[in-house]
Design an enzyme around this catalytic site. Structure first.
Site, PDB file in Angstrom:
ATOM      1  N   ASP A  50      18.540  -3.918  -0.326  1.00  0.00           N
ATOM      2  CA  ASP A  50      17.579  -3.623   0.732  1.00  0.00           C
ATOM      3  C   ASP A  50      16.551  -2.675   0.128  1.00  0.00           C
ATOM      4  O   ASP A  50      16.879  -1.549  -0.254  1.00  0.00           O
ATOM      5  CB  ASP A  50      18.297  -2.972   1.921  1.00  0.00           C
ATOM      6  CG  ASP A  50      17.365  -2.650   3.083  1.00  0.00           C
ATOM      7  OD1 ASP A  50      16.130  -2.687   2.885  1.00  0.00           O
ATOM      8  OD2 ASP A  50      17.870  -2.353   4.176  1.00  0.00           O
ATOM      9  N   SER A 129      -0.909  -9.639  -2.999  1.00  0.00           N
ATOM     10  CA  SER A 129      -1.555 -10.629  -2.129  1.00  0.00           C
ATOM     11  C   SER A 129      -3.051 -10.570  -2.338  1.00  0.00           C
ATOM     12  O   SER A 129      -3.621  -9.500  -2.584  1.00  0.00           O
ATOM     13  CB  SER A 129      -1.235 -10.339  -0.658  1.00  0.00           C
ATOM     14  OG  SER A 129      -1.965 -11.213   0.187  1.00  0.00           O
ATOM     15  N   TYR A 142      -1.255  -4.807   6.433  1.00  0.00           N
ATOM     16  CA  TYR A 142      -0.767  -5.633   5.322  1.00  0.00           C
ATOM     17  C   TYR A 142      -1.699  -5.517   4.120  1.00  0.00           C
ATOM     18  O   TYR A 142      -1.243  -5.320   2.985  1.00  0.00           O
ATOM     19  CB  TYR A 142      -0.665  -7.089   5.778  1.00  0.00           C
ATOM     20  CG  TYR A 142      -0.102  -8.026   4.742  1.00  0.00           C
ATOM     21  CD1 TYR A 142       1.257  -8.036   4.446  1.00  0.00           C
ATOM     22  CD2 TYR A 142      -0.928  -8.909   4.056  1.00  0.00           C
ATOM     23  CE1 TYR A 142       1.779  -8.899   3.507  1.00  0.00           C
ATOM     24  CE2 TYR A 142      -0.417  -9.779   3.109  1.00  0.00           C
ATOM     25  CZ  TYR A 142       0.931  -9.774   2.835  1.00  0.00           C
ATOM     26  OH  TYR A 142       1.441 -10.635   1.881  1.00  0.00           O
TER      27      TYR A 142
END
Length: 267
Positions: A50, A129, A142
């Protein structure tokens, strides 16, 4: 000797595609998942990790090193989407997104660097991204988390160069994965001043993902980078216009570029 690769977020989407492709190319691949027992259909081993839990990260890295005796490639792929007007996204959700997309990868990097330094070799690939190159409306959090990872990679590259450790960013555009289902969506509220523009933008974003590229394209790009002796600082993978939008941002006046984004999202 087969190179040992660890892919965070390797149980689905881009991470799974990368893992399955590298498994066919003589790499020893480990993927990670918060709940690996849920995923039996992978061609590589999944370990529990995690990215928001430092103890979990250190345990996973230690497990791989104890099994293989080395650690060659880290692919920081685990990430989470988030959408909504910044004004209406709960602060705890903004912090949670940064925990996954920014602080998590940093903690994984910190955990692998001592072993790579001992080996005097290693490669770290951060999946960011194309959205991280620009502030996109209703994806501002984001964009910010992925943009932060892009920038800190530039700094770490210079800090670790003396240890023969390489680091690079790979920024994908839209790919046909389940990221839209897993992202946090601020609800479209009937009494919100953002109701119509946010609702329309949300539909457009989901359409882009549904019609996105095959994740195999990312897997092949990652494979080529691993085989590259001296990787570049940044790579972009995706539709031509998505990649070209980064070039346009560099050359167009700010307000012209902003207007182009507004037109694209019909704002």
């Amino acid at each position: 000797m087969s190179k040992v690769v660890l892919i965070t977020g390797g149980s689905s989407g881009i991470g799974k595609s990368i893992g399955e492709f590298l498994s066919t190319k003589d790499f020893k691949v480990y993927g990670t998942s918060r709940n690996p027992e849920r995923y039996a259909q992978t061609s590589f081993e999944l370990v529990q990790l995690d990215v928001s839990d430092v103890a979990s990260i250190e345990k996973a890295i230690t497990t791989v090193i104890e099994k293989e005796g080395r650690f060659d490639v880290l692919i920081n792929n685990a990430g989470a989407g988030i959408t909504g007007p910044v004004e209406e996204i709960p602060m705890e959700e903004i912090k949670r997104n940064f925990e996954t997309n920014f602080f998590g990868p940093i903690n994984v990097i910190k955990s692998v660097l001592p072993q790579m330094r001992r080996q005097n070799s290693g490669l770290i690939i951060n999946i960011t991204s194309i959205a991280g190159y620009m502030g996109l409306p209703y994806r501002g959090v984001y964009s910010a988390s992925k943009g932060a990872l892009e920038l800190i990679t530039e700094a770490i590259r210079m800090e670790i160069k003396d240890f023969n450790i390489q680091m690079t960013n790979v920024a994908p555009g839209d790919f046909a994965t389940n990221i839209a289902a897993g992202r946090y969506h601020a609800p479209v509220l009937d009494d919100s001043p953002y109701k119509n523009p946010y609702g329309n933008t949300l539909k457009l974003m989901d359409e882009h993902v549904d019609s996105g590229k095959d994740p195999l394209l990312m897997a092949k790009a990652i494979h080529e980078i691993i085989l590259t002796e001296k990787p570049k600082v940044h790579y972009k993978v995706g539709e031509f216009m998505q990649k070209f939008s980064i070039v346009l941002k560099r050359i167009l006046p700010d307000k012209v570029y902003e207007k182009m984004l507004q037109n694209h999202y019909k704002l």
